[in-house]
Design a protein around this motif. Structure first.
Motif, PDB file in Angstrom:
ATOM      1  N   CYS A   1       7.274  15.628  -8.559  1.00 53.04           N
ATOM      2  CA  CYS A   1       7.103  14.245  -8.103  1.00 53.04           C
ATOM      3  C   CYS A   1       8.427  13.515  -7.951  1.00 53.04           C
ATOM      4  N   SER A   2       9.517  14.099  -8.464  1.00 54.69           N
ATOM      5  CA  SER A   2      10.865  13.507  -8.378  1.00 54.69           C
ATOM      6  C   SER A   2      10.947  12.140  -9.038  1.00 54.69           C
ATOM      7  N   GLY A   3      10.077  11.902  -9.986  1.00 52.96           N
ATOM      8  CA  GLY A   3      10.091  10.613 -10.677  1.00 52.96           C
ATOM      9  C   GLY A   3       9.067   9.631 -10.164  1.00 52.96           C
ATOM     10  N   GLY A   4       8.322  10.029  -9.142  1.00 53.54           N
ATOM     11  CA  GLY A   4       7.250   9.172  -8.646  1.00 53.54           C
ATOM     12  C   GLY A   4       7.705   8.147  -7.625  1.00 53.54           C
ATOM     13  N   CYS A   5       6.752   7.361  -7.177  1.00 59.07           N
ATOM     14  CA  CYS A   5       6.974   6.367  -6.121  1.00 59.07           C
ATOM     15  C   CYS A   5       7.709   5.147  -6.677  1.00 59.07           C
ATOM     16  N   PRO A   6       8.886   4.792  -6.112  1.00 59.95           N
ATOM     17  CA  PRO A   6       9.601   3.617  -6.606  1.00 59.95           C
ATOM     18  C   PRO A   6       8.798   2.324  -6.458  1.00 59.95           C
ATOM     19  N   ALA A   7       8.028   2.210  -5.383  1.00 59.29           N
ATOM     20  CA  ALA A   7       7.228   0.998  -5.186  1.00 59.29           C
ATOM     21  C   ALA A   7       6.158   0.879  -6.260  1.00 59.29           C
ATOM     22  N   ASN A   8       5.472   1.975  -6.549  1.00 57.74           N
ATOM     23  CA  ASN A   8       4.462   1.951  -7.604  1.00 57.74           C
ATOM     24  C   ASN A   8       5.087   1.597  -8.944  1.00 57.74           C
ATOM     25  N   ALA A   9       6.279   2.163  -9.205  1.00 58.89           N
ATOM     26  CA  ALA A   9       6.970   1.866 -10.469  1.00 58.89           C
ATOM     27  C   ALA A   9       7.307   0.389 -10.559  1.00 58.89           C
TER      28      ALA A   9
ATOM     29  N   THR B   1       5.599  -1.898 -13.363  1.00 57.20           N
ATOM     30  CA  THR B   1       6.442  -2.134 -14.544  1.00 57.20           C
ATOM     31  C   THR B   1       7.510  -3.188 -14.331  1.00 57.20           C
ATOM     32  N   GLY B   2       7.755  -3.571 -13.077  1.00 55.76           N
ATOM     33  CA  GLY B   2       8.816  -4.522 -12.789  1.00 55.76           C
ATOM     34  C   GLY B   2      10.178  -3.883 -12.637  1.00 55.76           C
ATOM     35  N   SER B   3      10.239  -2.557 -12.663  1.00 57.54           N
ATOM     36  CA  SER B   3      11.515  -1.851 -12.563  1.00 57.54           C
ATOM     37  C   SER B   3      11.370  -0.625 -11.684  1.00 57.54           C
ATOM     38  N   LEU B   4      12.383  -0.362 -10.862  1.00 53.98           N
ATOM     39  CA  LEU B   4      12.391   0.852 -10.053  1.00 53.98           C
ATOM     40  C   LEU B   4      12.450   2.095 -10.935  1.00 53.98           C
ATOM     41  N   ASN B   5      12.997   1.962 -12.117  1.00 47.96           N
ATOM     42  CA  ASN B   5      13.114   3.090 -13.030  1.00 47.96           C
ATOM     43  C   ASN B   5      11.997   3.134 -14.070  1.00 47.96           C
ATOM     44  N   GLY B   6      10.957   2.348 -13.843  1.00 51.51           N
ATOM     45  CA  GLY B   6       9.789   2.430 -14.701  1.00 51.51           C
ATOM     46  C   GLY B   6       8.891   3.575 -14.273  1.00 51.51           C
TER      47      GLY B   6
END
Length: 465
Positions: free
Chosen positions: A414-422, A426-431
């Motif tokens: 998943c490469s860390g998942g979707c940045p938009a969903n994160a 969570t309010g953070s691109l790295n969430g």
């Protein structure tokens, strides 16, 4: 890191960092579970106790299996170490070139789908359509910023892009006129709700579009509940015959019928099978993305049934494939032998770096899910990227920049998942959006099982040949 699970009669072991997938017997499955943290003599004692009612399993069998596991470890197929973490360190500083644009040609729609993440096509702003001049400049921007990429992708998106049909045709013609000049080739994708499909549109799409995405949620009562016209009428009866005719004329070219499942239809496999029974064989079904207070929002309580549905889907796909009426499910398309390179596995979808969305006004956003959020506007198609520091955040967002991904066996899928969903969760691109992660992991398990079953099926056929 390894991941073990049982599904459809198979004992499956995934070695995360080598990508090796093993199908083992019960004895090997139990030994592998203990191997890293248990002395070998204790493993032997535990196995004798566990399989005491199976006298066919002897001490010799246990010792030989332990030796097999050790050999796999030495060969780099089990318990491999993470050699990729250091590759992620300099991702922010890497040079990236744009290879794909999502052209939001229509911030308006002829449907009023209740769950639409784009606020019924308006993206929480004014209704608008893209002019040919903006579309032309978007193509120039892509060509100018594509660097070494020879194959370029352009997605026509909305709202409903058929509402600006003449502009779409003009943009395609302009892009085609530039291919030989720049030594580039364009692949176009088109997403439509189907209401305005006709013979002329079908002919053009089938000639020019590499892929076409058709929006259909499944059974009539499910589809019509949330996908209504602006007059409040369901759209199922209007679009299904058009989709069937379109796909019949499309031949072997790529398309997907894409649906959305919600809390209202957690039994979504019935919608997938309904779509397949309508004659479609390339399918996708996505969980709804919406606020948690919406009545159709999926909940944590839905997860057990969602897991069960994905298992039902995998088994039914195998059954239908064996009977000659199989279909493709987008999220089960897993290549275990020649998948994406490790750099792609780490860096992800490329949103904000290699992939950008363009609004009708020419503004640039990381992807279509960020459109309308001014905080994430990256620039525009005339000035280019004017906020490199923001783009840098997308460059470094990956499965190694997110602490919660460190112990996840699926992170290289998943490469860390979707940045938009994160961000939205969570309010953070790295969430990390845990609900989405749970669903993703289940889909990977099911897709691996399907590949395992298909592999065994082919082996059996070869043996009988």
């Amino acid at each position: 890191m390894i991941h073990q699970y049982k599904l459809n009669g198979y004992n499956i072991i995934l070695d995360t960092y080598s990508g090796s997938v093993h199908v083992v017997d019960d004895l090997a499955y139990e030994i592998i579970a203990l191997y890293e943290n248990t002395p070998k003599d204790e493993i032997a004692r535990k196995m004798l106790d566990k399989f005491a009612d199976m006298p066919a399993i002897t001490v010799k069998d246990i010792q030989e299996t332990i030796a097999d596991v050790e050999e796999l470890k030495q060969d780099g197929q089990l318990f491999t170490v993470d050699e990729y973490k250091d590759l992620s360190i300099n991702l922010r500083n890497r040079t990236t070139y744009v290879k794909a644009l999502c052209l939001n040609v229509a911030h308006t729609c002829n449907l009023s789908c209740q769950y639409c993440f784009a606020s019924q096509g308006k993206y929480n702003g004014d209704r608008a359509i893209m002019s040919y001049e903006v579309g032309q400049r978007a193509i120039d921007f892509l060509l100018e910023n594509s660097g070494h990429h020879r194959h370029l992708d352009v997605d026509f998106f909305g709202g409903e892009p058929l509402m600006v049909w003449e502009t779409v045709k003009q943009i395609v013609a302009y892009a085609r006129s530039k291919e030989s000049i720049y030594n580039k080739s364009f692949r176009f994708t088109f997403t439509t709700n189907g209401v305005l499909l006709n013979d002329e549109v079908t002919e053009f799409l089938n000639q020019e579009m590499y892929n076409v995405v058709l929006s259909l949620d499944g059974r009539k009562e499910v589809h019509d509940r949330l996908r209504k016209t602006i007059n409040g009428k369901g759209s199922y009866d209007t679009i299904v015959p058009k989709f069937q005719e379109f796909v019949k004329k499309r031949g072997e070219k790529e398309y997907y019928v894409r649906g959305t499942y919600t809390h209202n239809n957690v039994d979504f496999t019935n919608d997938i099978f309904h779509i397949a029974d309508l004659g479609f064989d390339k399918l996708s079904m996505e969980p709804v993305i919406c606020g948690p207070r919406e009545p159709y929002a999926l909940t944590e309580e839905d997860l057990p049934e969602i897991y069960h549905q994905y298992e039902i889907l995998a088994k039914e796909m195998l059954r239908r494939g064996e009977n000659g009426n199989g279909f493709t499910f987008y999220h089960y398309m897993l290549d275990l032998s020649e998948g994406p390179c490790i750099q792609k596995r780490i860096s992800g979808c490329g949103s904000g770096t290699e992939y950008l969305a363009v609004t009708p006004w020419g503004d640039l956003f990381p992807c279509h899910q960020f459109v309308g959020d001014e905080e994430y506007k990256l620039g525009n198609i005339w000035a280019g990227i004017t906020r490199p520091e923001l783009q840098g955040q997308f460059k470094e967002s990956n499965c190694y920049s997110k602490p919660e991904c460190s112990d996840c066996w699926a992170k290289l899928y998943c490469s860390g998942g979707c940045p938009a969903n994160a961000l939205h969760a969570t309010g953070s691109l790295n969430g990390t959006y845990n609900f989405s992660c749970d669903i993703f992991r289940k889909r990977i398990e099911c897709s691996m099982m399907v590949k395992v079953a298909e592999t065994f099926r082919e082996m059996e056929k070869e043996e009988l040949a």
